[in-house]
Scaffold this active site. Structure first.
Site, PDB file in Angstrom:
ATOM      1  N   ARG A  81       0.873  -1.218   0.051  1.00  0.00           N
ATOM      2  CA  ARG A  81       0.027   0.023  -0.041  1.00  0.00           C
ATOM      3  C   ARG A  81       0.822   1.249   0.091  1.00  0.00           C
ATOM      4  O   ARG A  81       0.292   2.156  -0.394  1.00  0.00           O
ATOM      5  CB  ARG A  81      -0.845   0.033   1.224  1.00  0.00           C
ATOM      6  CG  ARG A  81      -1.706   1.283   1.240  1.00  0.00           C
ATOM      7  CD  ARG A  81      -2.776   1.367   2.129  1.00  0.00           C
ATOM      8  NE  ARG A  81      -2.965   0.589   3.445  1.00  0.00           N
ATOM      9  CZ  ARG A  81      -2.072   0.973   4.587  1.00  0.00           C
ATOM     10  NH1 ARG A  81      -1.376   1.976   4.478  1.00  0.00           N
ATOM     11  NH2 ARG A  81      -2.187   0.208   5.463  1.00  0.00           N
ATOM     12  N   TYR A 134     -13.220  16.893 -17.331  1.00  0.00           N
ATOM     13  CA  TYR A 134     -13.913  15.567 -17.186  1.00  0.00           C
ATOM     14  C   TYR A 134     -14.965  15.755 -16.143  1.00  0.00           C
ATOM     15  O   TYR A 134     -14.870  16.058 -14.988  1.00  0.00           O
ATOM     16  CB  TYR A 134     -12.678  14.696 -16.753  1.00  0.00           C
ATOM     17  CG  TYR A 134     -13.377  13.429 -16.497  1.00  0.00           C
ATOM     18  CD1 TYR A 134     -14.047  12.711 -17.429  1.00  0.00           C
ATOM     19  CD2 TYR A 134     -12.862  12.866 -15.431  1.00  0.00           C
ATOM     20  CE1 TYR A 134     -14.846  11.607 -17.035  1.00  0.00           C
ATOM     21  CE2 TYR A 134     -13.660  11.643 -14.862  1.00  0.00           C
ATOM     22  CZ  TYR A 134     -14.544  10.751 -15.716  1.00  0.00           C
ATOM     23  OH  TYR A 134     -15.149   9.818 -15.356  1.00  0.00           O
ATOM     24  N   ASP A 207      -3.997  18.695 -15.942  1.00  0.00           N
ATOM     25  CA  ASP A 207      -4.353  17.509 -15.952  1.00  0.00           C
ATOM     26  C   ASP A 207      -3.949  17.497 -17.677  1.00  0.00           C
ATOM     27  O   ASP A 207      -4.607  18.040 -18.717  1.00  0.00           O
ATOM     28  CB  ASP A 207      -5.748  17.428 -16.017  1.00  0.00           C
ATOM     29  CG  ASP A 207      -6.445  15.974 -16.246  1.00  0.00           C
ATOM     30  OD1 ASP A 207      -5.663  15.222 -17.082  1.00  0.00           O
ATOM     31  OD2 ASP A 207      -7.430  15.655 -16.009  1.00  0.00           O
ATOM     32  N   LYS A 232      -5.975   6.298 -20.010  1.00  0.00           N
ATOM     33  CA  LYS A 232      -6.082   6.736 -21.452  1.00  0.00           C
ATOM     34  C   LYS A 232      -4.773   6.530 -22.255  1.00  0.00           C
ATOM     35  O   LYS A 232      -4.401   5.586 -22.428  1.00  0.00           O
ATOM     36  CB  LYS A 232      -6.358   8.288 -21.429  1.00  0.00           C
ATOM     37  CG  LYS A 232      -7.651   8.623 -20.412  1.00  0.00           C
ATOM     38  CD  LYS A 232      -8.768   8.192 -20.769  1.00  0.00           C
ATOM     39  CE  LYS A 232     -10.140   8.259 -20.110  1.00  0.00           C
ATOM     40  NZ  LYS A 232      -9.947   7.879 -18.506  1.00  0.00           N
TER      41      LYS A 232
HETATM   42  C1  LIG Z   1      -9.095  14.354 -18.551  1.00  0.00           C
HETATM   43  C2  LIG Z   1      -9.504  13.117 -17.765  1.00  0.00           C
HETATM   44  N1  LIG Z   1      -8.925  13.312 -16.310  1.00  0.00           N
HETATM   45  C3  LIG Z   1      -9.203  12.432 -15.366  1.00  0.00           C
HETATM   46  C4  LIG Z   1      -9.947  11.313 -15.816  1.00  0.00           C
HETATM   47  C5  LIG Z   1     -10.340  10.209 -14.565  1.00  0.00           C
HETATM   48  O1  LIG Z   1      -9.757   9.160 -14.872  1.00  0.00           O
HETATM   49  P1  LIG Z   1     -10.031   7.713 -14.463  1.00  0.00           P
HETATM   50  O2  LIG Z   1     -11.158   7.196 -15.510  1.00  0.00           O
HETATM   51  O3  LIG Z   1      -8.793   7.094 -14.832  1.00  0.00           O
HETATM   52  O4  LIG Z   1     -10.460   7.696 -12.998  1.00  0.00           O
HETATM   53  C6  LIG Z   1     -10.723  11.207 -16.975  1.00  0.00           C
HETATM   54  C7  LIG Z   1     -11.464   9.929 -17.315  1.00  0.00           C
HETATM   55  O5  LIG Z   1     -12.146   9.985 -18.414  1.00  0.00           O
HETATM   56  C8  LIG Z   1     -10.283  12.070 -18.029  1.00  0.00           C
HETATM   57  O6  LIG Z   1     -10.892  12.385 -19.080  1.00  0.00           O
END
Ligand SMILES: Cc1ncc(COP(=O)(O)O)c(C=O)c1O
Length: 419
Positions: A81, A134, A207, A232
Protein backbone atom coordinates in the site's frame (compact mmCIF):
# COMPACT_ATOMS: atom_id res chain seq x y z
CA UNK A 1 6.85 -32.98 5.98
CA UNK A 2 10.38 -31.72 5.57
CA UNK A 3 11.98 -32.84 2.28
CA UNK A 4 15.28 -34.71 2.27
CA UNK A 5 17.83 -32.89 0.06
CA UNK A 6 18.08 -35.85 -2.37
CA UNK A 7 14.33 -35.53 -3.13
CA UNK A 8 14.56 -31.89 -4.06
CA UNK A 9 14.69 -31.34 -7.85
CA UNK A 10 18.10 -30.21 -9.10
CA UNK A 11 16.92 -26.81 -10.39
CA UNK A 12 15.43 -25.99 -7.00
CA UNK A 13 18.70 -26.96 -5.27
CA UNK A 14 20.63 -24.76 -7.68
CA UNK A 15 18.35 -21.85 -6.98
CA UNK A 16 18.53 -22.20 -3.23
CA UNK A 17 22.28 -22.65 -3.07
CA UNK A 18 23.05 -19.71 -5.35
CA UNK A 19 24.44 -16.60 -3.74
CA UNK A 20 21.79 -14.12 -2.68
CA UNK A 21 21.79 -11.01 -4.85
CA UNK A 22 23.22 -7.84 -3.44
CA UNK A 23 20.66 -5.30 -2.25
CA UNK A 24 18.36 -4.30 -5.09
CA UNK A 25 19.03 -0.71 -6.18
CA UNK A 26 15.57 0.15 -7.49
CA UNK A 27 15.70 3.66 -6.12
CA UNK A 28 18.54 5.04 -8.26
CA UNK A 29 17.57 3.42 -11.51
CA UNK A 30 17.10 6.57 -13.59
CA UNK A 31 20.31 6.55 -15.59
CA UNK A 32 21.65 9.82 -17.10
CA UNK A 33 18.18 10.75 -18.26
CA UNK A 34 19.18 14.07 -19.70
CA UNK A 35 21.20 12.27 -22.39
CA UNK A 36 18.23 10.50 -23.97
CA UNK A 37 15.35 11.47 -26.24
CA UNK A 38 11.66 10.92 -25.51
CA UNK A 39 11.21 7.62 -27.39
CA UNK A 40 14.32 6.15 -25.73
CA UNK A 41 13.08 7.19 -22.30
CA UNK A 42 9.66 5.68 -23.03
CA UNK A 43 11.39 2.32 -23.48
CA UNK A 44 14.12 2.44 -20.87
CA UNK A 45 13.66 5.06 -18.17
CA UNK A 46 13.30 3.54 -14.72
CA UNK A 47 13.85 -0.05 -15.86
CA UNK A 48 16.46 -2.18 -14.14
CA UNK A 49 17.31 -5.69 -15.33
CA UNK A 50 15.95 -8.01 -12.64
CA UNK A 51 18.88 -8.66 -10.28
CA UNK A 52 17.89 -12.30 -9.70
CA UNK A 53 17.35 -13.49 -13.28
CA UNK A 54 18.38 -10.64 -15.59
CA UNK A 55 14.79 -10.48 -16.95
CA UNK A 56 14.65 -7.44 -19.19
CA UNK A 57 11.11 -6.48 -18.21
CA UNK A 58 10.54 -5.27 -14.68
CA UNK A 59 8.75 -8.24 -13.03
CA UNK A 60 5.23 -8.00 -11.63
CA UNK A 61 6.04 -7.90 -7.92
CA UNK A 62 2.73 -9.39 -6.87
CA UNK A 63 3.41 -9.36 -3.16
CA UNK A 64 1.74 -7.74 -0.20
CA UNK A 65 4.81 -7.44 1.96
CA UNK A 66 8.62 -7.58 1.90
CA UNK A 67 10.90 -9.52 4.22
CA UNK A 68 12.98 -7.17 6.35
CA UNK A 69 16.60 -8.01 7.17
CA UNK A 70 16.34 -6.64 10.70
CA UNK A 71 14.08 -4.26 12.55
CA UNK A 72 14.43 -0.93 10.80
CA UNK A 73 16.37 -2.40 7.84
CA UNK A 74 14.59 -2.99 4.54
CA UNK A 75 15.33 -2.65 0.82
CA UNK A 76 13.09 0.38 0.39
CA UNK A 77 9.80 -1.54 0.33
CA UNK A 78 7.75 -2.65 3.32
CA UNK A 79 4.10 -3.04 2.29
CA UNK A 80 2.48 -2.68 -1.13
CA UNK A 81 0.00 0.00 0.00
CA UNK A 82 3.01 2.28 0.62
CA UNK A 83 5.14 1.34 -2.38
CA UNK A 84 5.73 -1.58 -4.72
CA UNK A 85 8.74 -2.15 -7.04
CA UNK A 86 6.64 -2.56 -10.21
CA UNK A 87 4.68 0.60 -9.45
CA UNK A 88 7.93 2.43 -8.61
CA UNK A 89 9.39 1.45 -12.01
CA UNK A 90 6.34 3.00 -13.70
CA UNK A 91 6.70 6.11 -11.54
CA UNK A 92 10.33 6.57 -12.55
CA UNK A 93 9.37 6.24 -16.21
CA UNK A 94 6.45 8.69 -16.10
CA UNK A 95 8.49 11.26 -14.18
CA UNK A 96 11.26 10.97 -16.80
CA UNK A 97 8.77 11.40 -19.65
CA UNK A 98 7.37 14.60 -18.13
CA UNK A 99 10.97 15.74 -17.58
CA UNK A 100 10.96 15.96 -13.78
CA UNK A 101 11.95 13.88 -10.79
CA UNK A 102 8.91 12.69 -8.85
CA UNK A 103 5.79 10.66 -9.58
CA UNK A 104 3.22 8.69 -7.60
CA UNK A 105 0.79 6.26 -9.29
CA UNK A 106 -2.78 5.54 -8.24
CA UNK A 107 -5.54 3.00 -8.81
CA UNK A 108 -7.41 5.39 -11.17
CA UNK A 109 -7.11 8.93 -12.49
CA UNK A 110 -9.78 10.04 -10.03
CA UNK A 111 -7.85 8.44 -7.17
CA UNK A 112 -4.94 10.67 -8.22
CA UNK A 113 -7.21 13.75 -8.18
CA UNK A 114 -8.56 12.70 -4.76
CA UNK A 115 -5.04 12.26 -3.36
CA UNK A 116 -4.06 15.66 -4.80
CA UNK A 117 -6.98 17.34 -3.03
CA UNK A 118 -6.51 15.53 0.26
CA UNK A 119 -2.79 16.30 0.21
CA UNK A 120 -3.21 20.02 -0.48
CA UNK A 121 -6.60 21.14 0.83
CA UNK A 122 -8.31 21.61 4.17
CA UNK A 123 -11.75 22.88 5.19
CA UNK A 124 -12.18 26.52 4.19
CA UNK A 125 -9.82 26.31 1.20
CA UNK A 126 -10.83 27.45 -2.24
CA UNK A 127 -9.69 26.25 -5.67
CA UNK A 128 -10.34 27.51 -9.20
CA UNK A 129 -11.06 24.89 -11.87
CA UNK A 130 -11.49 25.08 -15.68
CA UNK A 131 -15.16 25.27 -16.58
CA UNK A 132 -14.89 22.39 -19.05
CA UNK A 133 -13.19 19.46 -17.37
CA UNK A 134 -13.84 15.74 -17.15
CA UNK A 135 -17.25 15.17 -15.50
CA UNK A 136 -15.78 13.02 -12.71
CA UNK A 137 -13.53 15.91 -11.67
CA UNK A 138 -16.59 18.18 -11.37
CA UNK A 139 -18.45 15.52 -9.36
CA UNK A 140 -15.48 15.08 -7.00
CA UNK A 141 -15.29 18.80 -6.20
CA UNK A 142 -19.03 19.45 -6.03
CA UNK A 143 -20.43 16.29 -4.49
CA UNK A 144 -17.57 14.88 -2.43
CA UNK A 145 -15.29 17.74 -1.34
CA UNK A 146 -17.85 20.56 -0.96
CA UNK A 147 -19.47 18.93 2.12
CA UNK A 148 -15.99 18.93 3.72
CA UNK A 149 -15.77 22.72 3.32
CA UNK A 150 -13.74 23.00 0.11
CA UNK A 151 -15.02 25.53 -2.44
CA UNK A 152 -14.39 25.01 -6.15
CA UNK A 153 -15.16 27.87 -8.55
CA UNK A 154 -15.47 26.75 -12.17
CA UNK A 155 -14.45 29.51 -14.58
CA UNK A 156 -13.51 29.90 -18.22
CA UNK A 157 -9.73 29.61 -17.83
CA UNK A 158 -9.34 30.23 -21.58
CA UNK A 159 -10.36 33.86 -21.01
CA UNK A 160 -7.47 35.87 -19.49
CA UNK A 161 -9.63 38.52 -17.80
CA UNK A 162 -11.94 35.89 -16.27
CA UNK A 163 -8.90 33.94 -15.10
CA UNK A 164 -7.22 37.00 -13.55
CA UNK A 165 -10.44 38.07 -11.84
CA UNK A 166 -11.05 34.58 -10.40
CA UNK A 167 -7.53 34.36 -8.98
CA UNK A 168 -7.49 37.88 -7.55
CA UNK A 169 -10.89 38.01 -5.87
CA UNK A 170 -10.25 35.41 -3.13
CA UNK A 171 -7.28 33.46 -1.75
CA UNK A 172 -6.83 30.33 -3.87
CA UNK A 173 -4.88 27.20 -2.98
CA UNK A 174 -4.58 25.94 -6.55
CA UNK A 175 -5.70 26.50 -10.11
CA UNK A 176 -6.66 23.25 -11.83
CA UNK A 177 -6.73 23.28 -15.62
CA UNK A 178 -7.43 20.59 -18.17
CA UNK A 179 -6.14 21.48 -21.63
CA UNK A 180 -7.46 20.52 -24.07
CA UNK A 181 -10.62 20.13 -22.01
CA UNK A 182 -12.70 16.98 -22.20
CA UNK A 183 -14.92 17.03 -24.31
CA UNK A 184 -15.05 20.58 -25.75
CA UNK A 185 -11.29 20.68 -26.49
CA UNK A 186 -11.13 24.27 -25.26
CA UNK A 187 -7.52 25.23 -24.52
CA UNK A 188 -6.03 27.08 -21.58
CA UNK A 189 -2.74 28.93 -22.08
CA UNK A 190 -0.56 27.04 -19.58
CA UNK A 191 2.26 29.64 -19.37
CA UNK A 192 -0.27 32.40 -18.72
CA UNK A 193 -2.18 30.28 -16.19
CA UNK A 194 1.10 29.58 -14.36
CA UNK A 195 1.94 33.30 -14.20
CA UNK A 196 -1.52 34.28 -12.96
CA UNK A 197 -1.62 31.45 -10.41
CA UNK A 198 1.85 32.16 -9.06
CA UNK A 199 1.18 35.90 -8.78
CA UNK A 200 -1.82 34.98 -6.62
CA UNK A 201 0.21 32.57 -4.50
CA UNK A 202 -1.59 29.53 -5.94
CA UNK A 203 -0.18 26.34 -7.44
CA UNK A 204 -0.92 25.37 -11.04
CA UNK A 205 -2.12 21.80 -11.58
CA UNK A 206 -2.40 20.63 -15.22
CA UNK A 207 -4.41 17.56 -16.22
CA UNK A 208 -2.27 16.46 -19.20
CA UNK A 209 -4.31 13.33 -19.92
CA UNK A 210 -5.53 14.32 -23.38
CA UNK A 211 -2.13 15.09 -24.92
CA UNK A 212 0.46 13.38 -22.68
CA UNK A 213 4.09 14.58 -22.48
CA UNK A 214 4.55 13.35 -26.05
CA UNK A 215 2.54 16.34 -27.31
CA UNK A 216 2.48 18.88 -24.45
CA UNK A 217 5.13 19.78 -21.83
CA UNK A 218 3.45 21.56 -18.89
CA UNK A 219 6.58 21.70 -16.72
CA UNK A 220 8.41 23.69 -19.41
CA UNK A 221 5.54 26.19 -19.08
CA UNK A 222 5.95 26.40 -15.27
CA UNK A 223 3.20 24.04 -14.06
CA UNK A 224 3.69 22.76 -10.50
CA UNK A 225 1.94 19.40 -10.78
CA UNK A 226 0.85 17.28 -13.75
CA UNK A 227 -2.02 14.85 -13.35
CA UNK A 228 -2.76 11.89 -15.61
CA UNK A 229 -5.48 9.39 -16.04
CA UNK A 230 -3.03 6.73 -17.28
CA UNK A 231 -6.16 4.78 -18.23
CA UNK A 232 -6.06 6.80 -21.45
CA UNK A 233 -3.13 7.31 -23.85
CA UNK A 234 -0.34 6.51 -21.37
CA UNK A 235 -1.38 2.84 -21.13
CA UNK A 236 -3.22 3.18 -24.40
CA UNK A 237 -4.72 -0.28 -24.97
CA UNK A 238 -8.01 -0.23 -23.03
CA UNK A 239 -6.48 -2.70 -20.56
CA UNK A 240 -6.26 -0.83 -17.24
CA UNK A 241 -7.38 2.06 -15.11
CA UNK A 242 -4.76 4.17 -13.37
CA UNK A 243 -3.59 7.66 -12.48
CA UNK A 244 -0.45 9.63 -11.71
CA UNK A 245 0.69 12.83 -9.98
CA UNK A 246 4.01 14.18 -11.22
CA UNK A 247 6.04 17.09 -9.83
CA UNK A 248 9.54 18.52 -9.57
CA UNK A 249 8.86 19.65 -5.99
CA UNK A 250 10.01 17.21 -3.31
CA UNK A 251 7.77 18.71 -0.64
CA UNK A 252 4.65 18.30 -2.80
CA UNK A 253 5.74 14.79 -3.71
CA UNK A 254 6.16 13.87 -0.03
CA UNK A 255 2.63 15.07 0.63
CA UNK A 256 1.30 12.91 -2.23
CA UNK A 257 3.19 9.87 -0.94
CA UNK A 258 1.74 10.44 2.53
CA UNK A 259 -1.84 10.95 1.24
CA UNK A 260 -1.67 7.91 -1.03
CA UNK A 261 -0.58 5.68 1.83
CA UNK A 262 -3.04 7.21 4.27
CA UNK A 263 -6.09 6.74 2.01
CA UNK A 264 -4.86 3.53 0.34
CA UNK A 265 -5.06 4.67 -3.29
CA UNK A 266 -1.94 3.11 -4.84
CA UNK A 267 -2.07 1.29 -8.16
CA UNK A 268 -1.76 -2.52 -8.13
CA UNK A 269 1.35 -4.17 -9.62
CA UNK A 270 -0.34 -5.81 -12.61
CA UNK A 271 -1.96 -2.68 -14.11
CA UNK A 272 1.31 -0.84 -13.39
CA UNK A 273 3.17 -3.52 -15.37
CA UNK A 274 0.70 -3.31 -18.27
CA UNK A 275 1.15 0.47 -18.24
CA UNK A 276 4.94 0.04 -18.34
CA UNK A 277 4.48 -1.97 -21.56
CA UNK A 278 1.89 0.36 -23.08
CA UNK A 279 3.88 3.53 -22.47
CA UNK A 280 6.84 2.21 -24.48
CA UNK A 281 5.12 3.24 -27.73
CA UNK A 282 3.61 6.49 -26.44
CA UNK A 283 5.53 8.76 -28.84
CA UNK A 284 4.73 6.63 -31.89
CA UNK A 285 1.08 6.24 -30.92
CA UNK A 286 0.49 9.92 -30.21
CA UNK A 287 1.97 10.89 -33.57
CA UNK A 288 -0.23 8.35 -35.38
CA UNK A 289 -3.34 9.24 -33.34
CA UNK A 290 -2.84 12.88 -34.39
CA UNK A 291 -2.27 12.02 -38.06
CA UNK A 292 -5.38 9.82 -38.17
CA UNK A 293 -7.47 12.38 -36.29
CA UNK A 294 -6.46 15.13 -38.72
CA UNK A 295 -7.66 12.96 -41.68
CA UNK A 296 -10.95 12.16 -39.95
CA UNK A 297 -11.45 15.80 -38.87
CA UNK A 298 -10.91 17.02 -42.45
CA UNK A 299 -13.47 14.49 -43.68
CA UNK A 300 -16.02 15.46 -41.03
CA UNK A 301 -15.48 19.19 -41.59
CA UNK A 302 -16.31 18.81 -45.27
CA UNK A 303 -19.37 16.59 -44.67
CA UNK A 304 -22.65 18.44 -45.33
CA UNK A 305 -24.38 16.90 -42.28
CA UNK A 306 -21.73 18.07 -39.78
CA UNK A 307 -22.80 21.45 -38.43
CA UNK A 308 -20.00 22.13 -35.90
CA UNK A 309 -16.57 20.61 -35.59
CA UNK A 310 -13.76 21.23 -33.11
CA UNK A 311 -10.27 19.86 -33.67
CA UNK A 312 -7.18 21.76 -32.41
CA UNK A 313 -5.13 20.63 -35.43
CA UNK A 314 -7.38 22.43 -37.96
CA UNK A 315 -7.03 26.10 -38.93
CA UNK A 316 -10.77 26.49 -38.26
CA UNK A 317 -10.25 25.75 -34.54
CA UNK A 318 -10.93 28.97 -32.60
CA UNK A 319 -7.67 28.68 -30.61
CA UNK A 320 -5.54 27.29 -33.44
CA UNK A 321 -2.66 29.74 -32.76
CA UNK A 322 -2.48 28.70 -29.10
CA UNK A 323 -2.65 25.02 -30.11
CA UNK A 324 0.28 25.57 -32.48
CA UNK A 325 2.31 27.25 -29.75
CA UNK A 326 1.48 24.92 -26.88
CA UNK A 327 1.08 21.45 -28.38
CA UNK A 328 3.12 19.50 -30.91
CA UNK A 329 0.04 18.39 -32.84
CA UNK A 330 -3.74 18.21 -32.60
CA UNK A 331 -4.10 15.00 -30.57
CA UNK A 332 -6.68 12.25 -30.99
CA UNK A 333 -9.91 13.91 -29.91
CA UNK A 334 -12.54 15.48 -32.14
CA UNK A 335 -15.82 17.01 -30.96
CA UNK A 336 -18.65 17.61 -33.42
CA UNK A 337 -22.39 18.04 -33.90
CA UNK A 338 -24.56 16.81 -36.73
CA UNK A 339 -27.58 18.29 -38.47
CA UNK A 340 -30.73 17.20 -36.67
CA UNK A 341 -29.42 17.87 -33.15
CA UNK A 342 -29.47 15.40 -30.30
CA UNK A 343 -31.50 12.71 -32.07
CA UNK A 344 -29.28 12.72 -35.14
CA UNK A 345 -26.17 12.58 -32.96
CA UNK A 346 -27.53 9.60 -31.06
CA UNK A 347 -28.52 7.91 -34.35
CA UNK A 348 -24.97 8.36 -35.58
CA UNK A 349 -23.49 6.86 -32.41
CA UNK A 350 -25.88 3.90 -32.67
CA UNK A 351 -25.02 3.36 -36.35
CA UNK A 352 -21.23 3.11 -36.28
CA UNK A 353 -19.78 -0.38 -36.75
CA UNK A 354 -16.01 -0.04 -36.49
CA UNK A 355 -15.93 2.83 -33.96
CA UNK A 356 -17.04 1.50 -30.56
CA UNK A 357 -19.67 3.34 -28.53
CA UNK A 358 -17.88 3.36 -25.17
CA UNK A 359 -16.86 5.49 -22.17
CA UNK A 360 -13.15 5.85 -22.61
CA UNK A 361 -10.72 7.77 -24.75
CA UNK A 362 -7.08 7.39 -25.65
CA UNK A 363 -7.01 3.76 -26.68
CA UNK A 364 -5.72 2.07 -29.83
CA UNK A 365 -9.36 1.38 -30.76
CA UNK A 366 -11.49 4.31 -31.93
CA UNK A 367 -14.19 5.17 -29.41
CA UNK A 368 -17.27 7.33 -29.87
CA UNK A 369 -19.04 8.85 -26.88
CA UNK A 370 -22.08 10.94 -26.05
CA UNK A 371 -20.71 13.17 -23.24
CA UNK A 372 -24.12 14.53 -22.09
CA UNK A 373 -25.44 11.05 -21.25
CA UNK A 374 -22.18 9.22 -20.57
CA UNK A 375 -18.98 10.85 -19.29
CA UNK A 376 -20.60 14.14 -18.16
CA UNK A 377 -24.04 12.85 -17.06
CA UNK A 378 -23.39 13.86 -13.44
CA UNK A 379 -22.56 17.47 -14.35
CA UNK A 380 -25.71 19.59 -13.86
CA UNK A 381 -27.33 20.47 -17.25
CA UNK A 382 -26.92 24.21 -16.68
CA UNK A 383 -23.21 23.79 -15.98
CA UNK A 384 -22.84 21.55 -19.05
CA UNK A 385 -24.41 24.23 -21.24
CA UNK A 386 -22.14 26.95 -19.75
CA UNK A 387 -19.12 24.78 -20.54
CA UNK A 388 -20.26 24.26 -24.14
CA UNK A 389 -21.15 20.57 -23.68
CA UNK A 390 -24.34 20.61 -25.74
CA UNK A 391 -26.71 17.62 -25.74
CA UNK A 392 -25.90 16.98 -29.40
CA UNK A 393 -22.10 16.95 -28.95
CA UNK A 394 -20.36 13.79 -30.14
CA UNK A 395 -16.82 12.98 -28.93
CA UNK A 396 -14.58 10.86 -31.08
CA UNK A 397 -11.30 9.45 -29.77
CA UNK A 398 -9.55 8.52 -32.98
CA UNK A 399 -7.55 5.31 -32.66
CA UNK A 400 -4.86 3.61 -34.67
CA UNK A 401 -7.00 1.90 -37.33
CA UNK A 402 -6.42 2.91 -40.94
CA UNK A 403 -8.15 6.31 -41.19
CA UNK A 404 -9.78 5.26 -44.48
CA UNK A 405 -11.69 2.54 -42.61
CA UNK A 406 -12.77 5.03 -39.95
CA UNK A 407 -13.94 7.50 -42.59
CA UNK A 408 -15.98 4.76 -44.37
CA UNK A 409 -17.60 3.83 -41.08
CA UNK A 410 -18.51 7.44 -40.24
CA UNK A 411 -19.72 8.02 -43.80
CA UNK A 412 -22.14 5.09 -43.66
CA UNK A 413 -23.32 6.11 -40.17
CA UNK A 414 -23.84 9.75 -41.20
CA UNK A 415 -25.77 8.60 -44.27
CA UNK A 416 -28.31 6.58 -42.28
CA UNK A 417 -31.54 8.34 -41.38
CA UNK A 418 -33.72 5.29 -40.84
CA UNK A 419 -33.40 4.49 -37.15
C1 LIG B 1 -9.11 14.35 -18.61
C2 LIG B 1 -9.43 13.29 -17.61
N1 LIG B 1 -8.90 13.37 -16.37
C3 LIG B 1 -9.17 12.45 -15.43
C4 LIG B 1 -10.00 11.38 -15.69
C5 LIG B 1 -10.30 10.37 -14.61
O1 LIG B 1 -9.56 9.21 -14.86
P1 LIG B 1 -10.03 7.72 -14.47
O2 LIG B 1 -11.22 7.38 -15.33
O3 LIG B 1 -8.82 6.91 -14.75
O4 LIG B 1 -10.39 7.74 -13.03
C6 LIG B 1 -10.57 11.25 -16.96
C7 LIG B 1 -11.49 10.14 -17.27
O5 LIG B 1 -12.12 10.09 -18.30
C8 LIG B 1 -10.28 12.23 -17.95
O6 LIG B 1 -10.81 12.18 -19.18
Amino acid sequence: MKQHPSDIPREVMMATTQEKPESIEFRDANFELENYCFDTLALHAGAVADPTTGAILTPIYQTTTFRQEAVGSDKGFTYSRSANPTVSALERRLAALEGVEFCTCYGTGLAATTALCLALLKAGDRVVVSQAVYGGTVRLFQQVLAPFGVTADFVDTADESVLRKALSEKPTRFLFVETPANPTLKLTDIALAARVAHEAGALLIVDNTLLTPALQRPFELQADVVLHSTTKFIEGHNATVGGALITSDRELHDRFVFARNAIGAIQSPFPAWLTLQGVKTLGLRMAQHSENALCVARFLESHPRVTRLLYPGLESFPQFELARRQQTSGGALIAFEVEGGVEAGIRLMNSVRLCALAENLGSAETLITHPASMTHADVPAIQRQAAGITDGLVRLSVGLEDPLDLISDLEQALGRKDH
